[in-house]
Design an enzyme around this catalytic site. Structure first.
Site, PDB file in Angstrom:
ATOM      1  N   ARG A  56      65.120  80.450 -67.989  1.00  0.00           N
ATOM      2  CA  ARG A  56      65.431  81.055 -69.287  1.00  0.00           C
ATOM      3  C   ARG A  56      66.877  80.771 -69.675  1.00  0.00           C
ATOM      4  NH1 ARG A  56      63.588  86.964 -69.827  1.00  0.00           N
ATOM      5  NH2 ARG A  56      64.311  86.531 -71.951  1.00  0.00           N
ATOM      6  N   ASN A  87      68.232  91.324 -76.974  1.00  0.00           N
ATOM      7  CA  ASN A  87      68.188  89.954 -76.470  1.00  0.00           C
ATOM      8  C   ASN A  87      69.241  89.708 -75.392  1.00  0.00           C
ATOM      9  OD1 ASN A  87      66.244  89.717 -78.392  1.00  0.00           O
ATOM     10  ND2 ASN A  87      67.518  88.581 -79.841  1.00  0.00           N
ATOM     11  N   ASP A  89      70.151  86.556 -74.818  1.00  0.00           N
ATOM     12  CA  ASP A  89      70.835  85.305 -75.196  1.00  0.00           C
ATOM     13  C   ASP A  89      72.166  85.643 -75.865  1.00  0.00           C
ATOM     14  OD1 ASP A  89      68.506  85.311 -77.843  1.00  0.00           O
ATOM     15  OD2 ASP A  89      70.669  85.476 -78.175  1.00  0.00           O
ATOM     16  N   HIS A 104      70.080  95.081 -73.007  1.00  0.00           N
ATOM     17  CA  HIS A 104      69.317  94.626 -71.831  1.00  0.00           C
ATOM     18  C   HIS A 104      70.076  93.573 -71.027  1.00  0.00           C
ATOM     19  CE1 HIS A 104      65.507  96.025 -74.170  1.00  0.00           C
ATOM     20  NE2 HIS A 104      66.138  97.017 -73.602  1.00  0.00           N
ATOM     21  N   GLY A 170      63.102  91.382 -85.874  1.00  0.00           N
ATOM     22  CA  GLY A 170      62.621  90.631 -84.721  1.00  0.00           C
ATOM     23  C   GLY A 170      62.309  91.458 -83.497  1.00  0.00           C
TER      24      GLY A 170
END
Ligand code: APR
Length: 230
Positions: A56, A87, A89, A104, A170
């Site tokens: 990931r 997210n 990212d 998270h 989202g």
């Protein structure tokens, strides 16, 4: 400046090529949560868990922010913006957003297996099994696994309670405690939801639904907000 709070989920990064979790062909279709995203999985098979997050991380490093990420960054020109994201990212930051709360965790960092407050930046995408923290425990991805505490949740609730305008984009609102944050936003505050499949939100007032993909709906909304006399 007016305080805008934005709560985002995997959908905002979908058009950057990063899979969501629960859509068709989502991540949780290909993997069992119990095998890759729980402390028990880490005890049972740390190699599998480490490999899952290495893959990931590779995807995240190869991805680019999209028009939705850039539009939210642009909002800072006129508003006091806080992005609370589920997210892991770093696309909000790479697009230029300066105030991002990761509920998270973030995949570009590792953390100690014994003390989650000990975190370290990761060079490149691969975190090896032999790498240890200053206490000598194996390093794992700095992400919150199912069943683990969400350290930033109280701070996030406080931020939502202070919102003067709220945007949700989202996220399917399937995972708590993140999904409960919408109820900290005051009833009189306008709440925009941008998602091709508007999630069910009970008891929420002052909602404007924008049934669109993030790269369409968010830039349009930002343009509207930037042009209005706030
Ligand atoms: N633009 C905007 N929203 C989109 C797009 C898009 N292009 N594509 C999909 N979506 C929406 C879906 O309609 C859905 O509402 O994104 C949401 C994705 O939902 P999930 O896959 O459930 O992701 P998310 O809500 O972020 O998951 C929450 O669950 O697995 C855990 O820790 C993980 O942070 C994650 C949490």
């Amino acid at each position: 400046m007016k305080r805008i709070v934005v709560l985002t989920g995997a959908g905002i990064s979908a058009e950057s090529g990063l899979k969501t979790f629960r859509d068709s062909n989502g991540l949780w279709e290909g993997y069992n949560i119990e095998d890759v995203a729980t402390p028990q999985a880490w005890q049972r098979n740390p190699e599998l868990v480490q490999e899952f997050y290495n893959m990931r991380r590779k995807d995240v490093l190869e991805a680019q922010p999209n028009l939705a990420h850039y539009a939210l960054a642009k909002l800072e020109e006129r508003f006091d913006v806080t992005i609370i994201t589920q997210n892991i990212d770093d696309l909000h930051e790479r697009a230029g957003s300066t105030n991002v709360v990761h509920l998270h965790g973030i995949i570009t960092k590792s953390q100690s297996s014994v003390n989650p407050e000990l975190t370290y930046p990761i060079k490149g995408w691969e975190l090896g099994m032999g790498e240890v923290c200053e206490l000598g425990s194996p390093l794992r991805a700095h992400v919150v696994w199912f069943g683990e505490d969400v350290p930033m949740i109280e701070e996030a609730a406080r931020i939502c309670a202070g919102a003067e305008l709220f945007i949700l984009s989202g996220t399917s609102l399937a995972v708590y405690p993140a999904a409960g944050l919408i109820h900290y936003v005051r009833t009189g505050v306008k709440k925009y939801i941008v998602d091709p499949n508007i999630p069910a939100v009970s008891r929420l007032t002052n909602v404007v639904e924008i049934q669109a993909k993030a790269t369409d709906g968010i830039p349009e909304l930002v343009e509207e907000l930037m042009s209005n006399k706030y």
